[in-house]
Design a protein around this motif. Structure first.
Motif, PDB file in Angstrom:
ATOM      1  N   TRP A   1      -6.762   1.360   4.269  1.00  0.00           N
ATOM      2  CA  TRP A   1      -6.113   0.222   4.940  1.00  0.00           C
ATOM      3  C   TRP A   1      -5.449  -0.711   3.935  1.00  0.00           C
ATOM      4  O   TRP A   1      -4.342  -1.226   4.172  1.00  0.00           O
ATOM      5  N   LEU A   2      -6.114  -0.933   2.796  1.00  0.00           N
ATOM      6  CA  LEU A   2      -5.542  -1.778   1.755  1.00  0.00           C
ATOM      7  C   LEU A   2      -4.258  -1.167   1.216  1.00  0.00           C
ATOM      8  O   LEU A   2      -3.241  -1.858   1.049  1.00  0.00           O
ATOM      9  N   SER A   3      -4.287   0.139   0.966  1.00  0.00           N
ATOM     10  CA  SER A   3      -3.114   0.831   0.437  1.00  0.00           C
ATOM     11  C   SER A   3      -1.975   0.831   1.438  1.00  0.00           C
ATOM     12  O   SER A   3      -0.807   0.679   1.070  1.00  0.00           O
ATOM     13  N   LEU A   4      -2.324   0.971   2.714  1.00  0.00           N
ATOM     14  CA  LEU A   4      -1.305   0.929   3.762  1.00  0.00           C
ATOM     15  C   LEU A   4      -0.639  -0.445   3.810  1.00  0.00           C
ATOM     16  O   LEU A   4       0.589  -0.559   3.955  1.00  0.00           O
TER      17      LEU A   4
ATOM     18  N   TYR B   1      10.117   5.992  -2.609  1.00  0.00           N
ATOM     19  CA  TYR B   1      10.042   5.353  -3.919  1.00  0.00           C
ATOM     20  C   TYR B   1       8.692   4.656  -4.124  1.00  0.00           C
ATOM     21  O   TYR B   1       8.111   4.692  -5.213  1.00  0.00           O
ATOM     22  N   SER B   2       8.210   4.003  -3.052  1.00  0.00           N
ATOM     23  CA  SER B   2       6.969   3.228  -3.173  1.00  0.00           C
ATOM     24  C   SER B   2       5.772   4.113  -3.512  1.00  0.00           C
ATOM     25  O   SER B   2       4.788   3.641  -4.083  1.00  0.00           O
ATOM     26  N   ALA B   3       5.856   5.395  -3.140  1.00  0.00           N
ATOM     27  CA  ALA B   3       4.751   6.312  -3.444  1.00  0.00           C
ATOM     28  C   ALA B   3       4.607   6.540  -4.949  1.00  0.00           C
ATOM     29  O   ALA B   3       3.538   6.933  -5.419  1.00  0.00           O
ATOM     30  N   MET B   4       5.690   6.275  -5.699  1.00  0.00           N
ATOM     31  CA  MET B   4       5.630   6.434  -7.156  1.00  0.00           C
ATOM     32  C   MET B   4       4.976   5.238  -7.842  1.00  0.00           C
ATOM     33  O   MET B   4       4.681   5.288  -9.038  1.00  0.00           O
TER      34      MET B   4
ATOM     35  N   GLY C   1       0.259   1.564 -11.579  1.00  0.00           N
ATOM     36  CA  GLY C   1      -0.705   0.617 -11.029  1.00  0.00           C
ATOM     37  C   GLY C   1      -0.134  -0.286  -9.976  1.00  0.00           C
ATOM     38  O   GLY C   1      -0.580  -1.434  -9.817  1.00  0.00           O
ATOM     39  N   GLY C   2       0.857   0.205  -9.223  1.00  0.00           N
ATOM     40  CA  GLY C   2       1.522  -0.627  -8.227  1.00  0.00           C
ATOM     41  C   GLY C   2       0.847  -0.670  -6.877  1.00  0.00           C
ATOM     42  O   GLY C   2       1.271  -1.399  -5.995  1.00  0.00           O
ATOM     43  N   GLY C   3      -0.197   0.115  -6.701  1.00  0.00           N
ATOM     44  CA  GLY C   3      -0.882   0.130  -5.414  1.00  0.00           C
ATOM     45  C   GLY C   3      -0.137   0.968  -4.388  1.00  0.00           C
ATOM     46  O   GLY C   3       0.839   1.645  -4.691  1.00  0.00           O
ATOM     47  N   GLY C   4      -0.613   0.913  -3.145  1.00  0.00           N
ATOM     48  CA  GLY C   4       0.024   1.666  -2.080  1.00  0.00           C
ATOM     49  C   GLY C   4      -0.587   3.043  -1.881  1.00  0.00           C
ATOM     50  O   GLY C   4      -1.531   3.433  -2.584  1.00  0.00           O
ATOM     51  N   LEU C   5      -0.048   3.793  -0.947  1.00  0.00           N
ATOM     52  CA  LEU C   5      -0.569   5.115  -0.617  1.00  0.00           C
ATOM     53  C   LEU C   5      -0.404   6.098  -1.768  1.00  0.00           C
ATOM     54  O   LEU C   5      -1.253   6.970  -1.966  1.00  0.00           O
ATOM     55  N   GLY C   6       0.688   5.956  -2.522  1.00  0.00           N
ATOM     56  CA  GLY C   6       0.888   6.821  -3.677  1.00  0.00           C
ATOM     57  C   GLY C   6      -0.190   6.615  -4.718  1.00  0.00           C
ATOM     58  O   GLY C   6      -0.689   7.574  -5.328  1.00  0.00           O
ATOM     59  N   ASP C   7      -0.569   5.374  -4.931  1.00  0.00           N
ATOM     60  CA  ASP C   7      -1.631   5.043  -5.882  1.00  0.00           C
ATOM     61  C   ASP C   7      -2.972   5.624  -5.429  1.00  0.00           C
ATOM     62  O   ASP C   7      -3.728   6.171  -6.231  1.00  0.00           O
ATOM     63  N   LEU C   8      -3.242   5.513  -4.129  1.00  0.00           N
ATOM     64  CA  LEU C   8      -4.492   6.050  -3.582  1.00  0.00           C
ATOM     65  C   LEU C   8      -4.536   7.563  -3.741  1.00  0.00           C
ATOM     66  O   LEU C   8      -5.564   8.131  -4.138  1.00  0.00           O
ATOM     67  N   ALA C   9      -3.434   8.228  -3.428  1.00  0.00           N
ATOM     68  CA  ALA C   9      -3.373   9.682  -3.567  1.00  0.00           C
ATOM     69  C   ALA C   9      -3.534  10.105  -5.020  1.00  0.00           C
ATOM     70  O   ALA C   9      -4.190  11.117  -5.317  1.00  0.00           O
ATOM     71  N   TYR C  10      -2.972   9.321  -5.934  1.00  0.00           N
ATOM     72  CA  TYR C  10      -3.055   9.651  -7.361  1.00  0.00           C
ATOM     73  C   TYR C  10      -4.468   9.464  -7.888  1.00  0.00           C
ATOM     74  O   TYR C  10      -5.003  10.338  -8.576  1.00  0.00           O
TER      75      TYR C  10
ATOM     76  N   ILE D   1      -4.258  14.698   1.099  1.00  0.00           N
ATOM     77  CA  ILE D   1      -3.714  15.222   2.365  1.00  0.00           C
ATOM     78  C   ILE D   1      -3.556  14.096   3.373  1.00  0.00           C
ATOM     79  O   ILE D   1      -2.532  13.994   4.061  1.00  0.00           O
ATOM     80  N   VAL D   2      -4.572  13.233   3.478  1.00  0.00           N
ATOM     81  CA  VAL D   2      -4.515  12.108   4.412  1.00  0.00           C
ATOM     82  C   VAL D   2      -3.356  11.183   4.060  1.00  0.00           C
ATOM     83  O   VAL D   2      -2.603  10.740   4.945  1.00  0.00           O
ATOM     84  N   CYS D   3      -3.166  10.892   2.775  1.00  0.00           N
ATOM     85  CA  CYS D   3      -2.062  10.026   2.345  1.00  0.00           C
ATOM     86  C   CYS D   3      -0.708  10.643   2.678  1.00  0.00           C
ATOM     87  O   CYS D   3       0.206   9.947   3.136  1.00  0.00           O
ATOM     88  N   VAL D   4      -0.602  11.952   2.470  1.00  0.00           N
ATOM     89  CA  VAL D   4       0.650  12.646   2.780  1.00  0.00           C
ATOM     90  C   VAL D   4       0.927  12.606   4.278  1.00  0.00           C
ATOM     91  O   VAL D   4       2.053  12.351   4.712  1.00  0.00           O
TER      92      VAL D   4
END
Length: 223
Positions: free
Chosen positions: A13-16, A163-166, A171-180, A193-196
């Protein structure tokens, strides 16, 4: 898998929320600045307005340079600027700066194409009637190009989401950060998989909403 997702549901939820902050903030900036630049490029390339090929080419080259740089490199390069503007190089707020610059350059060219798609005859008729250029822009040009602009805003929003996924790589946060962090560094494939899946759903919803708005605008123009 389910137990892992339950444990990190707060992180999801935080990443979203961080992704939403990055996308909406940079999209709003891109619409305003990119739209203005697109209008500037169109006006300075059209004899009906204020044709000035020197300024047109200068702004065009700057936009092309920004668009030519891969976003990851651009993001790293602009982090010192983020530090100067928002006071930090880390977090979602810092990433908004390079995101906004990249999105502005991207949308400016799309906006220029939207304005160029307006019937030249309609504009010529307005000029021949003695209407002021500012009135032609705000009462004819922009309304006529509005459906196309909305379509290109949708394209821009989806690009910003990608772009935001990168942002996670710096250390920018977001779903990309969570997946990484979980999916790549801790080998928890289910989290990735959930992030994707969430990103796919967001893209589909954005495209669906954009298509609905464009259809309604086109229907209104035909009626």
């Amino acid at each position: 898998m389910f137990e892992t997702l339950v444990k990190i549901k707060d992180d999801i939820w935080l990443s979203l929320g961080q992704t939403a902050l990055m996308v909406f903030s940079s999209l709003a900036i891109a619409i305003v600045l990119g739209g203005a630049l697109g209008l500037f490029l169109f006006a300075t390339s059209n004899r009906l307005f204020v044709k000035n090929m020197v300024l047109n080419q200068l702004v065009g080259v700057i936009l092309n340079v920004i668009r030519s740089v891969p976003f990851l490199i651009l993001m790293i390069f602009l982090l010192p600027l983020s530090k100067w503007i928002v006071g930090t190089k880390i977090g979602s707020t810092a990433v908004i700066v390079p995101l906004s610059i990249a999105a502005t350059a991207f949308f400016a060219r799309l906006a220029e194409a939207s304005f160029a798609g307006v019937s030249h005859g309609v504009l010529e008729a307005a000029v021949a009637s003695g209407a002021k250029k500012s009135r032609i822009i705000f009462q004819i040009l922009i309304p006529e190009a509005f459906a196309s602009l909305v379509k290109n805003i949708t394209v821009t929003a989806i690009s910003i989401l990608g772009y935001s996924a990168m942002a996670g790589l710096v250390g920018g946060g977001g779903l990309g950060d969570l997946a990484y962090r979980y999916g790549y560094q801790r080998y928890q494939t289910e989290v990735m998989i959930v992030c994707v899946v969430i990103l796919i759903v967001l893209v589909q919803l954005t495209q669906w909403l954009g298509d609905i708005i464009v259809k309604r605008l086109n229907r209104k123009n035909l009626s």
